[in-house]
Write an enzyme that holds these catalytic residues in place. Sequence first.
Site, PDB file in Angstrom:
ATOM      1  N   CYS A  83      23.874  16.043  43.183  1.00  6.30           N
ATOM      2  CA  CYS A  83      25.252  16.536  43.309  1.00  6.30           C
ATOM      3  C   CYS A  83      25.457  17.943  42.754  1.00  6.30           C
ATOM      4  O   CYS A  83      25.874  18.853  43.474  1.00  6.30           O
ATOM      5  CB  CYS A  83      26.213  15.589  42.589  1.00  6.30           C
ATOM      6  SG  CYS A  83      26.158  13.881  43.159  1.00  6.30           S
ATOM      7  N   HIS A 144      32.445  18.652  39.449  1.00  7.21           N
ATOM      8  CA  HIS A 144      31.077  18.378  38.978  1.00  7.21           C
ATOM      9  C   HIS A 144      30.259  19.639  38.733  1.00  7.21           C
ATOM     10  O   HIS A 144      29.029  19.620  38.848  1.00  7.21           O
ATOM     11  CB  HIS A 144      30.340  17.452  39.960  1.00  7.21           C
ATOM     12  CG  HIS A 144      29.328  16.578  39.268  1.00  7.21           C
ATOM     13  ND1 HIS A 144      28.508  15.703  39.935  1.00  7.21           N
ATOM     14  CD2 HIS A 144      29.007  16.441  37.950  1.00  7.21           C
ATOM     15  CE1 HIS A 144      27.725  15.078  39.077  1.00  7.21           C
ATOM     16  NE2 HIS A 144      28.017  15.504  37.867  1.00  7.21           N
TER      17      HIS A 144
END
Length: 489
Positions: A83, A144
């Site tokens: 990610c 993130h």
Amino acid sequence: MLLAVMAFGRKMRPFLLLLPLLLLSRTRSHNPKRPNFVLLMADDLGIGDPGCYGNKTLRTPHIDRLAADGVKLTQHLVASPLCTPSRAAFMTGRYPVRSGMASRSRVGVFLFSASSGGLPPSEVTFAKLLRDQGYATALIGKWHLGTHCRHNDDFCHHPSRHGFEHFYGIPVTNMRDCKPGAGSVFTGGIQLLVYLPLKLLGVLLLLLAALRHLGLAAVPTGVFAALLLLAAGLLALQFCFLRYYRPLNCFLMRGTELSQQPFSYLNLTQRLTREATNFLHRNAQSPFLLVLSYLQVHTALYASAEFSGKSQHGEYGDAVEEMDWSVGQVLRTLDELGLASSTFVYFSSDHGAHLEERSPENKPQGGSNGVYKGGKGMNWEGGIRVPGLVRWLGVIPAGAELGEPTSNMDLFPTVAKLAGALLPQDRVIDGRDLMPLLQGQTQCSDHEFLFHYCNSYLNAVRWHPQNSTVHRKACVCLSFRPGFESETP
């Protein structure tokens, strides 16, 4: 005769003076103005999940509509199978190793809101470029890419420092630990750091007690007390971690303010979707950039009551179909506002499906990567080849398929050029403008080579010779001997 020609010329002079303006107006009418941008990013969605990529049992009509109305990329690749580095590359158009967003340790993503790392403020995102061009910019959903540097109020890595005027979402990621009863991603770490030391302490206590009982060693009582205190301390640390991880790491933010701590999964996708459509309504009269970064289908899996138990693939399928519903709401809003033909829409995933994911009841919770080997965390095709759909009605041909290698890094230069922004000249940009490929002006990708990293270590190189249909990938194995595998376009 000459007088007649001169008279005719005098009558036509006003029309001749207007001719350049008419030609300029006609030219402008064929050059589309700066579009709006809606970039939709799924989390952990496999290339084998959407119907337009061959799935026959998951219902994704709205994602499939993007494929029917635009171009389907069949060799669309992410810069990393994890990610954080993948999203850094998407935002900046650069390999994550260039921005320091590729880890040198085994853990390649941010797991805690207190992590001091993040996307450096010196990096230029497409949101920064578009904000400077007068675009309204918003990120809704998952970030993130870090939050703080040294203090909990400096927000040096926050989306607002990277060009997003509006942020509503989670700064870290959707973890199992955020949902009660969904299990923990830290089970292995707890086994290593808590349970193993407790077992060793238990063995040591029994050994010392036996030696003392047999009179073979005079072990002071204080030693036993110290060892028992150490064991109690380990258990207390485990309890505190499991008790406080969720409120300290699983929260929603609006801008730099807390909105919900810990966040609730109840109608979460509807709330994010409503935030996105409200942004579209507020900015319908001005150029805008909307990045809707879904929490689905990363575990912990969740779906609202309208979708729970409705798919043929359990919780995972329910989450996919709810995300597809959200895509449909965004597209419907663009239609209602009359913005469908003036908006560049992109849909993709940050990497391949997580094949090893299991529920606490040991049920599979990962998606499908189709015919491709591997998944999340791997540089096999299943980990890095993802759905890629691009729609711009009237500008990009509808229903086309493109098998040339493309990257999620390509969105940076593509968006920048369409918005009229200049690319940074003080750094390497690894992405390439997609528009010539999408519009059929060229038949060959500008990417002769694409590099695939496992965290900060080179893991594979893709080679697509110019003016050739051959695609090869050299994989650097643990023995450091390269092996070649042919790739289908």
